[in-house]
Enzyme design. Sequence first.
Site, PDB file in Angstrom:
ATOM      1  N   LEU A 156       0.840  -1.191   0.000  1.00 48.82           N
ATOM      2  CA  LEU A 156       0.000   0.000   0.000  1.00 48.82           C
ATOM      3  C   LEU A 156       0.878   1.246   0.000  1.00 48.82           C
ATOM      4  O   LEU A 156       2.095   1.173   0.175  1.00 48.82           O
ATOM      5  CB  LEU A 156      -0.907  -0.005   1.241  1.00 48.82           C
ATOM      6  CG  LEU A 156      -1.836  -1.217   1.371  1.00 48.82           C
ATOM      7  CD1 LEU A 156      -2.567  -1.163   2.710  1.00 48.82           C
ATOM      8  CD2 LEU A 156      -2.827  -1.257   0.226  1.00 48.82           C
ATOM      9  N   ALA A 157       0.231   2.403  -0.169  1.00 43.49           N
ATOM     10  CA  ALA A 157       0.963   3.662  -0.252  1.00 43.49           C
ATOM     11  C   ALA A 157       1.800   3.920   1.002  1.00 43.49           C
ATOM     12  O   ALA A 157       2.869   4.505   0.938  1.00 43.49           O
ATOM     13  CB  ALA A 157      -0.024   4.806  -0.456  1.00 43.49           C
ATOM     14  N   CYS A 158       1.301   3.481   2.167  1.00 43.18           N
ATOM     15  CA  CYS A 158       2.005   3.744   3.411  1.00 43.18           C
ATOM     16  C   CYS A 158       3.155   2.768   3.638  1.00 43.18           C
ATOM     17  O   CYS A 158       3.852   2.852   4.635  1.00 43.18           O
ATOM     18  CB  CYS A 158       1.026   3.643   4.573  1.00 43.18           C
ATOM     19  SG  CYS A 158       0.286   2.006   4.692  1.00 43.18           S
ATOM     20  N   GLY A 159       3.338   1.824   2.714  1.00 44.17           N
ATOM     21  CA  GLY A 159       4.433   0.877   2.841  1.00 44.17           C
ATOM     22  C   GLY A 159       4.022  -0.425   3.496  1.00 44.17           C
ATOM     23  O   GLY A 159       4.813  -1.367   3.579  1.00 44.17           O
TER      24      GLY A 159
END
Length: 173
Positions: A156-159
């Site tokens: 995901l975008a947050c890692g």
Amino acid sequence: MTASTGRRRILVGVGGGIAAYKVCSVIRHFTEAGDDVHVVPTRSALNFVGAATFEALSGNPVRTEVFEDVDQVAHVKLGQEADLVVIAPATADLMARAAAGRADDLLTASLLTARCPVLFVPAMHTEMWEHPATQANIELLRQRGHRVVSPGSGLLACGMVGVAVMIIGGAVR
Ligand SMILES: Cc1cc2nc3c(=O)[nH]c(=O)nc-3n(C[C@H](O)[C@H](O)[C@H](O)COP(=O)(O)O)c2cc1C
């Protein structure tokens, strides 16, 4: 169908998620197949990918607001004339607005006038996906006959790894 050419007319709606960049290759895929593609990003989507990119890839004007090009009645015609609507990424907010029948931007207005198949391709963080409100909205959209793709899992975008990254054609990451 575009009357003069017989090309399939596809409305690509882009929500305001980090996966918006992935829809660029989807647009490319459609145009290479000969489809007449019209891209309608939301205001939030334009924070991720600019209108110029969508215009260059689709070869058609890009609008977001119902009050643009009013003489062309785009808020009615874009949906009416579409053979297929693909919403990617379908954010939690965009699906909520669609489920509620809102028409507060060009994309949601077009969803109300479309009578063709509509495909939602969700992408969001795991908690947003799992929230009962999101799941209820998805259920409502499905009950109305829309297709909502089940998400895959990935980075995901947050890692973090989550259950709701956008997949389309099984391959776009
Ligand atoms: C960096 C960033 C990434 C985001 N990614 C997502 C996402 O993947 N999915 C999602 O549902 N919302 C995401 N959001 C939140 C949406 O942008 C926000 O809910 C917005 O109102 C959605 O607008 P829309 O209805 O135009 O799609 C993100 C926000 C930021 C700042």
